[in-house]
Structure formats: structure tokens, C-alpha cells
Design a protein around this motif. Structure first.
Motif, PDB file in Angstrom:
ATOM      1  N   PRO A 183      15.175   1.796 -12.878  1.00 22.15           N
ATOM      2  CA  PRO A 183      13.853   2.385 -12.646  1.00 22.15           C
ATOM      3  C   PRO A 183      12.809   1.313 -12.398  1.00 22.15           C
ATOM      4  O   PRO A 183      12.984   0.143 -12.752  1.00 22.15           O
ATOM      5  CB  PRO A 183      13.566   3.141 -13.955  1.00 22.15           C
ATOM      6  N   TYR A 184      11.679   1.727 -11.828  1.00 22.76           N
ATOM      7  CA  TYR A 184      10.660   0.774 -11.408  1.00 22.76           C
ATOM      8  C   TYR A 184      10.126  -0.056 -12.562  1.00 22.76           C
ATOM      9  O   TYR A 184       9.863  -1.248 -12.410  1.00 22.76           O
ATOM     10  CB  TYR A 184       9.506   1.500 -10.717  1.00 22.76           C
ATOM     11  N   THR A 185       9.955   0.541 -13.721  1.00 20.17           N
ATOM     12  CA  THR A 185       9.395  -0.185 -14.861  1.00 20.17           C
ATOM     13  C   THR A 185      10.251  -1.393 -15.225  1.00 20.17           C
ATOM     14  O   THR A 185       9.750  -2.499 -15.456  1.00 20.17           O
ATOM     15  CB  THR A 185       9.268   0.749 -16.081  1.00 20.17           C
ATOM     16  N   SER A 186      11.562  -1.214 -15.253  1.00 17.66           N
ATOM     17  CA  SER A 186      12.477  -2.307 -15.605  1.00 17.66           C
ATOM     18  C   SER A 186      12.561  -3.342 -14.500  1.00 17.66           C
ATOM     19  O   SER A 186      12.574  -4.552 -14.758  1.00 17.66           O
ATOM     20  CB  SER A 186      13.866  -1.742 -15.905  1.00 17.66           C
ATOM     21  N   SER A 187      12.618  -2.888 -13.250  1.00 13.02           N
ATOM     22  CA  SER A 187      12.724  -3.832 -12.134  1.00 13.02           C
ATOM     23  C   SER A 187      11.452  -4.653 -11.976  1.00 13.02           C
ATOM     24  O   SER A 187      11.496  -5.839 -11.647  1.00 13.02           O
ATOM     25  CB  SER A 187      13.025  -3.077 -10.835  1.00 13.02           C
ATOM     26  N   ASN A 188      10.292  -4.042 -12.234  1.00 17.96           N
ATOM     27  CA  ASN A 188       9.030  -4.767 -12.143  1.00 17.96           C
ATOM     28  C   ASN A 188       8.935  -5.847 -13.216  1.00 17.96           C
ATOM     29  O   ASN A 188       8.308  -6.886 -13.024  1.00 17.96           O
ATOM     30  CB  ASN A 188       7.862  -3.794 -12.275  1.00 17.96           C
ATOM     31  N   GLU A 233       4.794   6.629  -8.975  1.00 20.76           N
ATOM     32  CA  GLU A 233       4.333   7.607  -9.961  1.00 20.76           C
ATOM     33  C   GLU A 233       4.263   6.951 -11.335  1.00 20.76           C
ATOM     34  O   GLU A 233       5.177   7.062 -12.146  1.00 20.76           O
ATOM     35  CB  GLU A 233       5.273   8.816  -9.985  1.00 20.76           C
ATOM     36  N   LEU A 234       3.148   6.263 -11.583  1.00 17.85           N
ATOM     37  CA  LEU A 234       2.925   5.625 -12.876  1.00 17.85           C
ATOM     38  C   LEU A 234       2.276   6.609 -13.831  1.00 17.85           C
ATOM     39  O   LEU A 234       1.337   7.316 -13.468  1.00 17.85           O
ATOM     40  CB  LEU A 234       2.047   4.385 -12.720  1.00 17.85           C
ATOM     41  N   GLN A 235       2.775   6.644 -15.053  1.00 16.35           N
ATOM     42  CA  GLN A 235       2.246   7.555 -16.060  1.00 16.35           C
ATOM     43  C   GLN A 235       1.924   6.792 -17.332  1.00 16.35           C
ATOM     44  O   GLN A 235       2.452   5.708 -17.562  1.00 16.35           O
ATOM     45  CB  GLN A 235       3.268   8.655 -16.370  1.00 16.35           C
ATOM     46  N   LEU A 236       1.076   7.396 -18.144  1.00 15.52           N
ATOM     47  CA  LEU A 236       0.728   6.816 -19.434  1.00 15.52           C
ATOM     48  C   LEU A 236       1.648   7.406 -20.500  1.00 15.52           C
ATOM     49  O   LEU A 236       1.759   8.631 -20.631  1.00 15.52           O
ATOM     50  CB  LEU A 236      -0.729   7.106 -19.780  1.00 15.52           C
ATOM     51  N   MET A 256       0.822  -1.205   0.000  1.00 18.54           N
ATOM     52  CA  MET A 256       0.000   0.000   0.000  1.00 18.54           C
ATOM     53  C   MET A 256       0.860   1.259   0.000  1.00 18.54           C
ATOM     54  O   MET A 256       0.555   2.238  -0.692  1.00 18.54           O
ATOM     55  CB  MET A 256      -0.932  -0.013   1.217  1.00 18.54           C
ATOM     56  N   THR A 257       1.953   1.218   0.767  1.00 14.36           N
ATOM     57  CA  THR A 257       2.860   2.370   0.801  1.00 14.36           C
ATOM     58  C   THR A 257       3.540   2.570  -0.544  1.00 14.36           C
ATOM     59  O   THR A 257       3.656   3.698  -1.039  1.00 14.36           O
ATOM     60  CB  THR A 257       3.927   2.170   1.898  1.00 14.36           C
ATOM     61  N   ILE A 258       3.985   1.461  -1.146  1.00 13.11           N
ATOM     62  CA  ILE A 258       4.647   1.542  -2.461  1.00 13.11           C
ATOM     63  C   ILE A 258       3.680   2.090  -3.509  1.00 13.11           C
ATOM     64  O   ILE A 258       4.046   2.929  -4.340  1.00 13.11           O
ATOM     65  CB  ILE A 258       5.170   0.150  -2.875  1.00 13.11           C
ATOM     66  N   ASP A 274      12.297   3.326  -6.527  1.00 10.97           N
ATOM     67  CA  ASP A 274      11.857   3.226  -5.135  1.00 10.97           C
ATOM     68  C   ASP A 274      12.472   1.976  -4.513  1.00 10.97           C
ATOM     69  O   ASP A 274      12.087   0.850  -4.838  1.00 10.97           O
ATOM     70  CB  ASP A 274      10.330   3.168  -5.060  1.00 10.97           C
ATOM     71  N   THR A 275      13.435   2.191  -3.623  1.00 14.49           N
ATOM     72  CA  THR A 275      14.112   1.049  -3.005  1.00 14.49           C
ATOM     73  C   THR A 275      13.187   0.260  -2.082  1.00 14.49           C
ATOM     74  O   THR A 275      13.465  -0.895  -1.766  1.00 14.49           O
ATOM     75  CB  THR A 275      15.334   1.528  -2.196  1.00 14.49           C
ATOM     76  N   MET A 276      12.077   0.859  -1.674  1.00 15.94           N
ATOM     77  CA  MET A 276      11.134   0.151  -0.805  1.00 15.94           C
ATOM     78  C   MET A 276      10.488  -1.024  -1.520  1.00 15.94           C
ATOM     79  O   MET A 276      10.000  -1.958  -0.880  1.00 15.94           O
ATOM     80  CB  MET A 276      10.061   1.117  -0.304  1.00 15.94           C
ATOM     81  N   SER A 277      10.505  -1.011  -2.849  1.00 18.72           N
ATOM     82  CA  SER A 277       9.932  -2.120  -3.621  1.00 18.72           C
ATOM     83  C   SER A 277      10.695  -3.417  -3.397  1.00 18.72           C
ATOM     84  O   SER A 277      10.186  -4.508  -3.709  1.00 18.72           O
ATOM     85  CB  SER A 277       9.937  -1.771  -5.110  1.00 18.72           C
ATOM     86  N   ALA A 278      11.896  -3.309  -2.866  1.00 15.44           N
ATOM     87  CA  ALA A 278      12.700  -4.509  -2.608  1.00 15.44           C
ATOM     88  C   ALA A 278      12.295  -5.206  -1.313  1.00 15.44           C
ATOM     89  O   ALA A 278      12.629  -6.381  -1.113  1.00 15.44           O
ATOM     90  CB  ALA A 278      14.185  -4.146  -2.554  1.00 15.44           C
ATOM     91  N   TYR A 279      11.579  -4.506  -0.435  1.00 16.70           N
ATOM     92  CA  TYR A 279      11.262  -5.081   0.877  1.00 16.70           C
ATOM     93  C   TYR A 279      10.391  -6.340   0.796  1.00 16.70           C
ATOM     94  O   TYR A 279      10.658  -7.311   1.515  1.00 16.70           O
ATOM     95  CB  TYR A 279      10.594  -4.029   1.767  1.00 16.70           C
TER      96      TYR A 279
END
Length: 286
Positions: free
Chosen positions: A227-232, A145-148, A138-140, A161-166
Motif C-alpha cells: 500500500p501507498y503508506t508503506s511504499s512512501n 486517497e489519504l485519510q486520517l 499532480m496526477t498522483i 497506485d502503481t503510477m507512484s513508481a513513475y
């Protein structure tokens, strides 16, 4: 958006398209390869908890991949937003991981002779980690900041966002707990009686959790660096690999269990052990 960022974004989106199409093809191909064994070993009635976990683990990645492809090709946010699709992806990914880990929780519970104390330890850990994961997710989602994209549509984020690793760190911690419990029990049991199924269980657990931990560590490093897009994108790859590994191992175990039980007039405690608790290979007699 400057020119260099525009070029990097368009290149990244193109690579993601190629990557996910190849991942979808690989997953579908693997499903066809094991379909005959699934029908004979898994889909026979009666359906038990092991069968449900297997089906969820096996086929939920299709939904994960579909959601990610929708995020890549979303033309506009008129009916659905990027954040909503991302939340759906999180939920589907969590179900995939829960199914895969649940199968090994049942195996570990069976190896310990149905001891409620061991089950309570694992379930307590699952509950604590699940609550933490929900809070982190929920915090992540709020911070993300997702954009189209203006380049033919598609969701993207250039933030890191390094918190995505938690959440992946929690997965590593849980897998270490499961493999520790498995190793302790196998060491004790193997001294009493050697068993082919016990050896396969050990090989499966070590290989699966070793691979899972390695992928999670790589995933954490990717989150820290890209960046988040690549890591996801790599996160989706890890989820699909997790599910393929655990379902293939479980099919092999069911096949070995059938051969082992049919080749001996007296079934050993260990061959009955996992079969009784998983209740997945429903065609065998116990």
C-alpha cells in the motif's frame, strides 16, 4: 473498517513510528560525524553554486523527515490536511534529489572540460523529466486517497497506485545518462593521464549511481507490492540515503583535492578540473 484491517493499520502505523524515529536519529548522528569537515571544507566563504547544492542536499532531509513525522502524528485536519502535508513532502523530496543530482551534474560537466554541449544535454533531460515529474505528481495527488486514522491520528492510505513508481523510473533513467557520460569521459581521459582524483570521481559516481539505481528499483517493486503508506516510507528512506551518500562522497573528494593540490607543486589539469567548476572547496587555491 473491519477488525483485521484495524489491526493491520495499527501495526503499520506503529512500525512507521519506530522506523522514522530511527531514521531521524541516524541522520542527526551522521551530521555530527561530518560537522567538522563541513565547516572547514564547505561553509567557508565565498559561497558558490556547489556550496548551495551541498547545503540543500545535506539539510533538506531534516524537513522531509519532519513533514513525514507530522503526517504520522497529525491529530486532526483543522489547520492542515493530510493532502497538503503530502504535497509539501513531495516538494521537499524533489529538492533533496535535485541537490544530490545537481552535484553530480556539475562533476560531469567539469569532467567534460566545461563543454556547453554536454551541459545542454543534461539540462534538457532535467527539464523534460522535471515537467513529466510535476505532471505525474499532480496526477498522483489527485488520485491518492489519504485519510486520517482514528487510532491516535496520523495519515494513511490503504490504496495501491502503481503510477507512484513513475517518478522513480525517471530518476533511474537520468542516473543512467549521467553515469554513461561519466564513463565515456573517464575512459578517454584516463588513457591520457592517470589521476588520483579521477579515480575517486569514478569510484564515487559508480557507487553512488549504482546504489541509487538499486534503491530506486527496490522502491519501484515496493510500490507495486505494498500500500501507498508503506511504499512512501521506503521512498523517504531512499531520499535520506541518497543525500548521505552524496554529501559524504563530496566531503571525501574535497579532502582528497586539498591533499593532492598541496602535495604537488604543479597542479594537474584533472585536480583543477572539478575544483574550478564545483567551486565548493573554497579554501583551496586554483
Amino acid at each position: 473498517m473491519d477488525l483485521q484491517t484495524f489491526i493491520n493499520l495499527s501495526t503499520s502505523i506503529q512500525y512507521q513510528d519506530y522506523f522514522f524515529v530511527s531514521l531521524v536519529v541516524s541522520w542527526v548522528y551522521d551530521c555530527f560525524l561530518t560537522l567538522d569537515r563541513e565547516i572547514s571544507s564547505i561553509h567557508s566563504p565565498p559561497w558558490k553554486i556547489g556550496s548551495i547544492l551541498y547545503v540543500m542536499t545535506r539539510y533538506m532531509p531534516a524537513f522531509v523527515l519532519c513533514v513525514h513525522l507530522c503526517m504520522n502524528y497529525l491529530p486532526n485536519e483543522k489547520f492542515v490536511t493530510c493532502k497538503l502535508l503530502h504535497s509539501i513532502w513531495f516538494l521537499a523530496a524533489a529538492l533533496c534529489i535535485a541537490g544530490a543530482e545537481g552535484i553530480f551534474v556539475l562533476r560531469t560537466y567539469a569532467l567534460w572540460g566545461n563543454k556547453k554541449f554536454i551541459l545542454s544535454i543534461m539540462l534538457s533531460t532535467v527539464l523534460c523529466f522535471a515537467v513529466l515529474d510535476v505532471i505525474m505528481t499532480m496526477t498522483i495527488s489527485k488520485r491518492l486517497e489519504l485519510q486520517l486514522s482514528d487510532i491516535g491520528g496520523g495519515c494513511y492510505s490503504l490504496s495501491r497506485d502503481t503510477m507512484s513508481a513513475y517518478p522513480w523510473t525517471l530518476l533511474v533513467a537520468f542516473e543512467l545518462e549521467i553515469i554513461a557520460l561519466t564513463m565515456i569521459r573517464v575512459y578517454r581521459a584516463y588513457r591520457e593521464s592517470e589521476s588520483l582524483l579521477l579515480e575517486i570521481l569514478l569510484q564515487h559516481n559508480i557507487f553512488y549511481f549504482g546504489t541509487g539505481i538499486a534503491l530506486s528499483v527496490v522502491n519501484i517493486v515496493v510500490i507495486e507490492c505494498l500500500p501507498y503508506t508503506s511504499s512512501n516510507m521506503f521512498g523517504t528512506f531512499q531520499i535520506v540515503m541518497h543525500t548521505i551518500l552524496v554529501t559524504r562522497m563530496h566531503l571525501q573528494f574535497c579532502s582528497t583535492n586539498e591533499v593532492h593540490d598541496s602535495s604537488e607543486s604543479g597542479t594537474t589539469p584533472f585536480s583543477r578540473l572539478t575544483h574550478v567548476e564545483l567551486q565548493t572547496c573554497s579554501h583551496s587555491n586554483v
